[in-house]
Design an enzyme around this catalytic site. Structure first.
Site, PDB file in Angstrom:
ATOM      1  N   LYS A   9       0.857  -1.240   0.189  1.00 57.55           N
ATOM      2  CA  LYS A   9      -0.489   0.117   0.014  1.00 57.55           C
ATOM      3  C   LYS A   9       0.771   1.379  -0.290  1.00 57.55           C
ATOM      4  O   LYS A   9       0.343   2.032  -0.437  1.00 57.55           O
ATOM      5  CB  LYS A   9      -0.849  -0.013   0.869  1.00 57.55           C
ATOM      6  CG  LYS A   9      -1.816  -0.994   1.305  1.00 57.55           C
ATOM      7  CD  LYS A   9      -2.778  -1.348   2.322  1.00 57.55           C
ATOM      8  CE  LYS A   9      -1.790  -0.881   4.217  1.00 57.55           C
ATOM      9  NZ  LYS A   9      -1.417  -2.345   3.994  1.00 57.55           N
TER      10      LYS A   9
ATOM     11  N   ARG B 160      -9.426   1.069   8.765  1.00 58.23           N
ATOM     12  CA  ARG B 160      -9.002  -0.426   8.844  1.00 58.23           C
ATOM     13  C   ARG B 160     -10.021  -1.549   9.961  1.00 58.23           C
ATOM     14  O   ARG B 160      -9.797  -2.832   9.765  1.00 58.23           O
ATOM     15  CB  ARG B 160      -7.864  -0.658   9.956  1.00 58.23           C
ATOM     16  CG  ARG B 160      -6.469  -1.036   8.667  1.00 58.23           C
ATOM     17  CD  ARG B 160      -5.273  -0.758   9.405  1.00 58.23           C
ATOM     18  NE  ARG B 160      -4.442  -1.404  10.058  1.00 58.23           N
ATOM     19  CZ  ARG B 160      -3.086  -0.783   9.217  1.00 58.23           C
ATOM     20  NH1 ARG B 160      -3.073   0.944   8.703  1.00 58.23           N
ATOM     21  NH2 ARG B 160      -2.042  -1.968   8.959  1.00 58.23           N
TER      22      ARG B 160
ATOM     23  N   ARG C 229      11.768  -5.310   5.045  1.00 60.11           N
ATOM     24  CA  ARG C 229      11.544  -3.775   4.966  1.00 60.11           C
ATOM     25  C   ARG C 229      12.231  -3.464   5.796  1.00 60.11           C
ATOM     26  O   ARG C 229      12.932  -3.761   6.404  1.00 60.11           O
ATOM     27  CB  ARG C 229       9.749  -4.133   5.064  1.00 60.11           C
ATOM     28  CG  ARG C 229       9.326  -2.163   5.472  1.00 60.11           C
ATOM     29  CD  ARG C 229       8.202  -1.755   5.257  1.00 60.11           C
ATOM     30  NE  ARG C 229       7.136  -2.281   5.970  1.00 60.11           N
ATOM     31  CZ  ARG C 229       5.632  -2.147   6.359  1.00 60.11           C
ATOM     32  NH1 ARG C 229       5.101  -1.918   5.671  1.00 60.11           N
ATOM     33  NH2 ARG C 229       5.624  -2.799   7.259  1.00 60.11           N
TER      34      ARG C 229
ATOM     35  N   ARG D  15      11.499  -1.633  10.936  1.00 58.97           N
ATOM     36  CA  ARG D  15      10.199  -1.654  12.086  1.00 58.97           C
ATOM     37  C   ARG D  15      10.123  -2.113  13.187  1.00 58.97           C
ATOM     38  O   ARG D  15       9.813  -3.819  13.152  1.00 58.97           O
ATOM     39  CB  ARG D  15       9.127  -1.537  10.995  1.00 58.97           C
ATOM     40  CG  ARG D  15       8.896   0.076  10.392  1.00 58.97           C
ATOM     41  CD  ARG D  15       7.371   0.683   9.981  1.00 58.97           C
ATOM     42  NE  ARG D  15       5.998  -0.536  10.320  1.00 58.97           N
ATOM     43  CZ  ARG D  15       5.138  -0.429  10.047  1.00 58.97           C
ATOM     44  NH1 ARG D  15       4.817   0.304   8.515  1.00 58.97           N
ATOM     45  NH2 ARG D  15       4.421  -0.978  10.282  1.00 58.97           N
TER      46      ARG D  15
ATOM     47  N   ARG E 216      -0.841  -8.877  13.665  1.00 57.15           N
ATOM     48  CA  ARG E 216      -0.962  -8.217  12.716  1.00 57.15           C
ATOM     49  C   ARG E 216      -2.127  -8.140  11.626  1.00 57.15           C
ATOM     50  O   ARG E 216      -2.735  -7.765  11.427  1.00 57.15           O
ATOM     51  CB  ARG E 216      -0.080  -6.599  12.445  1.00 57.15           C
ATOM     52  CG  ARG E 216       0.923  -5.932  13.137  1.00 57.15           C
ATOM     53  CD  ARG E 216       2.255  -5.510  13.196  1.00 57.15           C
ATOM     54  NE  ARG E 216       2.594  -4.827  11.731  1.00 57.15           N
ATOM     55  CZ  ARG E 216       3.011  -4.948  10.692  1.00 57.15           C
ATOM     56  NH1 ARG E 216       4.457  -5.423  11.377  1.00 57.15           N
ATOM     57  NH2 ARG E 216       3.227  -4.066   9.544  1.00 57.15           N
TER      58      ARG E 216
HETATM   59  P1  ADP Z   1       2.041  -2.126   3.166  1.00 57.46           P
HETATM   60  O1  ADP Z   1       2.111  -0.417   3.234  1.00 57.46           O
HETATM   61  O2  ADP Z   1       1.005  -2.301   2.626  1.00 57.46           O
HETATM   62  O3  ADP Z   1       2.644  -2.481   4.496  1.00 57.46           O
HETATM   63  P2  ADP Z   1       4.886  -2.089   1.842  1.00 57.46           P
HETATM   64  O4  ADP Z   1       4.510  -0.647   1.024  1.00 57.46           O
HETATM   65  O5  ADP Z   1       5.787  -1.204   3.273  1.00 57.46           O
HETATM   66  O6  ADP Z   1       2.987  -2.607   2.480  1.00 57.46           O
HETATM   67  O7  ADP Z   1       5.028  -2.638   1.696  1.00 57.46           O
HETATM   68  C1  ADP Z   1       6.268  -3.638   2.139  1.00 57.46           C
HETATM   69  C2  ADP Z   1       7.072  -4.776   1.779  1.00 57.46           C
HETATM   70  O8  ADP Z   1       7.521  -5.132   0.234  1.00 57.46           O
HETATM   71  C3  ADP Z   1       8.153  -3.235   1.351  1.00 57.46           C
HETATM   72  O9  ADP Z   1       9.471  -3.316   1.958  1.00 57.46           O
HETATM   73  C4  ADP Z   1       8.132  -3.083  -0.180  1.00 57.46           C
HETATM   74  O10 ADP Z   1       9.476  -2.886  -0.590  1.00 57.46           O
HETATM   75  C5  ADP Z   1       8.550  -4.129  -0.850  1.00 57.46           C
HETATM   76  N1  ADP Z   1       6.868  -4.255  -1.287  1.00 57.46           N
HETATM   77  C6  ADP Z   1       6.384  -3.790  -1.851  1.00 57.46           C
HETATM   78  N2  ADP Z   1       5.346  -4.107  -3.179  1.00 57.46           N
HETATM   79  C7  ADP Z   1       5.901  -4.967  -3.694  1.00 57.46           C
HETATM   80  C8  ADP Z   1       5.898  -6.131  -4.605  1.00 57.46           C
HETATM   81  N3  ADP Z   1       5.241  -5.861  -5.231  1.00 57.46           N
HETATM   82  N4  ADP Z   1       7.170  -6.949  -4.523  1.00 57.46           N
HETATM   83  C9  ADP Z   1       7.962  -7.027  -4.045  1.00 57.46           C
HETATM   84  N5  ADP Z   1       8.072  -6.439  -2.823  1.00 57.46           N
HETATM   85  C10 ADP Z   1       7.020  -5.417  -2.675  1.00 57.46           C
HETATM   86  P1  AMP Z   2       0.932   0.524   9.117  1.00 55.46           P
HETATM   87  O1  AMP Z   2       1.931   1.184   9.184  1.00 55.46           O
HETATM   88  O2  AMP Z   2      -0.184   0.957   8.051  1.00 55.46           O
HETATM   89  O3  AMP Z   2       1.081  -0.733   8.495  1.00 55.46           O
HETATM   90  O4  AMP Z   2       0.513   0.435  10.247  1.00 55.46           O
HETATM   91  C1  AMP Z   2       1.162   0.203  11.934  1.00 55.46           C
HETATM   92  C2  AMP Z   2       0.586   0.328  13.140  1.00 55.46           C
HETATM   93  O5  AMP Z   2      -0.399   1.660  13.737  1.00 55.46           O
HETATM   94  C3  AMP Z   2      -1.137  -0.838  12.681  1.00 55.46           C
HETATM   95  O6  AMP Z   2      -0.316  -2.227  13.364  1.00 55.46           O
HETATM   96  C4  AMP Z   2      -2.033  -0.223  13.666  1.00 55.46           C
HETATM   97  O7  AMP Z   2      -1.520  -0.307  15.474  1.00 55.46           O
HETATM   98  C5  AMP Z   2      -1.854   0.780  13.674  1.00 55.46           C
HETATM   99  N1  AMP Z   2      -2.420   1.949  12.758  1.00 55.46           N
HETATM  100  C6  AMP Z   2      -2.392   2.055  11.587  1.00 55.46           C
HETATM  101  N2  AMP Z   2      -3.389   2.629  10.501  1.00 55.46           N
HETATM  102  C7  AMP Z   2      -4.858   2.254  11.794  1.00 55.46           C
HETATM  103  C8  AMP Z   2      -5.969   2.184  11.703  1.00 55.46           C
HETATM  104  N3  AMP Z   2      -6.074   2.829  10.959  1.00 55.46           N
HETATM  105  N4  AMP Z   2      -6.542   1.645  12.722  1.00 55.46           N
HETATM  106  C9  AMP Z   2      -5.657   1.023  13.321  1.00 55.46           C
HETATM  107  N5  AMP Z   2      -4.683   1.359  13.590  1.00 55.46           N
HETATM  108  C10 AMP Z   2      -3.853   2.040  13.148  1.00 55.46           C
END
Ligand code: ADP
Ligand code: AMP
Length: 215
Positions: free
Chosen positions: A13, A88, A127, A160, A171
């Site tokens: 995302k 969410r 990541r 992270r 999660r």
């Molecule tokens: P989210 O925001 O949904 O938690 P991220 O965008 O942070 O996910 O992506 C999670 C990890 O996967 C990051 O390290 C990113 O670089 C990697 N990633 C994102 N999209 C892809 C993809 N299409 N193929 C492989 N790795 C990806």
């Molecule tokens: P993310 O960066 O989107 O993976 O979010 C990291 C953490 O932030 C999640 O595991 C939740 O603890 C909190 N969080 C982010 N967005 C939300 C949301 N919309 N509602 C509740 N908790 C959230």
């Protein structure tokens, strides 16, 4: 263009939002990033959110709904926004509907990224994010030019705290129990755009752009 990016942790995302932000010149609104900033700054909201985030649980709806409501009223959202990680829960989606009606704004699509569980775990454990500018990398799929260093700003890359396996499991549970029902919620509105998120970053972006054009 007002968009939501939906999907489990690690679906891509944030990665796709940053690309859409550049392409359409509309801001990415990541509740995760906003909450992490509040935790780092030790604001009252950050102090309240920290325990939930460390445990891999969702932060209470009223906290998150409040920050998004305020954010959507800022001037950079006039031509559109990309919500990343919000809503969410169903109550968050209801609250968003209410805010958008008040602001006379409409969603154009809810992009739902489909990625299987093994790939999610591999993406999350690999990541890394820049401590300085926040840019996100992946050790295998999107590595920086030099190990441990941000290619964009030379900042230090870190993992992270919630990207470790035990928290990841929690999660994923939160996603399945509280967030997955939003797929049906938005399918009923006709806004759901389901995208295969297993392809490369570039190909997922192309699929989203094609889907948006057709919708
Ligand atoms: P989210 O925001 O949904 O938690 P991220 O965008 O942070 O996910 O992506 C999670 C990890 O996967 C990051 O390290 C990113 O670089 C990697 N990633 C994102 N999209 C892809 C993809 N299409 N193929 C492989 N790795 C990806
Ligand atoms: P993310 O960066 O989107 O993976 O979010 C990291 C953490 O932030 C999640 O595991 C939740 O603890 C909190 N969080 C982010 N967005 C939300 C949301 N919309 N509602 C509740 N908790 C959230």
């Amino acid at each position: 263009m007002n968009l939501i990016l939906l999907g489990p942790p690690g679906a891509g995302k944030g990665t796709q939002s940053v690309l859409l932000e550049k392409r359409f010149a509309i801001p990415q609104i990541s509740t995760g990033d906003m909450l992490r900033a509040a935790v780092t700054a030790a604001t009252p909201m950050g102090v309240k959110a920290k325990g939930f985030m460390d445990a891999g649980d969702l932060v209470p709806d009223e906290v998150v709904v409040g920050i998004v409501r305020e954010r959507l009223q800022q001037s950079d959202c006039v031509s559109g926004f990309i919500l990343d990680g919000f809503p969410r829960t169903v109550p968050q989606a209801d609250a968003l509907d209410e805010s958008l009606a008040q602001l006379k704004k409409k969603l154009v699509a809810v992009v739902s990224l489909q990625v299987d569980i093994d790939a999610l775990v591999e993406r999350l454990t690999g990541r890394r994010a820049c401590m300085n500018c926040g840019k996100v990398y992946h050790l295998k799929f999107d590595p920086p030019a030099a190990d441990g260093t941000c290619t964009a700003c030379s900042g230090k890359l870190v993992q992270r705290d919630d990207d470790h396996e035990d928290t990841i499991r929690r999660r994923m549970d939160a996603y399945h129990q509280q967030t997955a029902p939003l797929e049906d919620y938005y399918r009923r509105t006709g806004l759901l755009l389901s995208i295969d998120g297993m392809a490369s970053i570039e190909n997922v972006q192309q699929a989203i752009l094609s889907g948006l054009q057709a919708s």
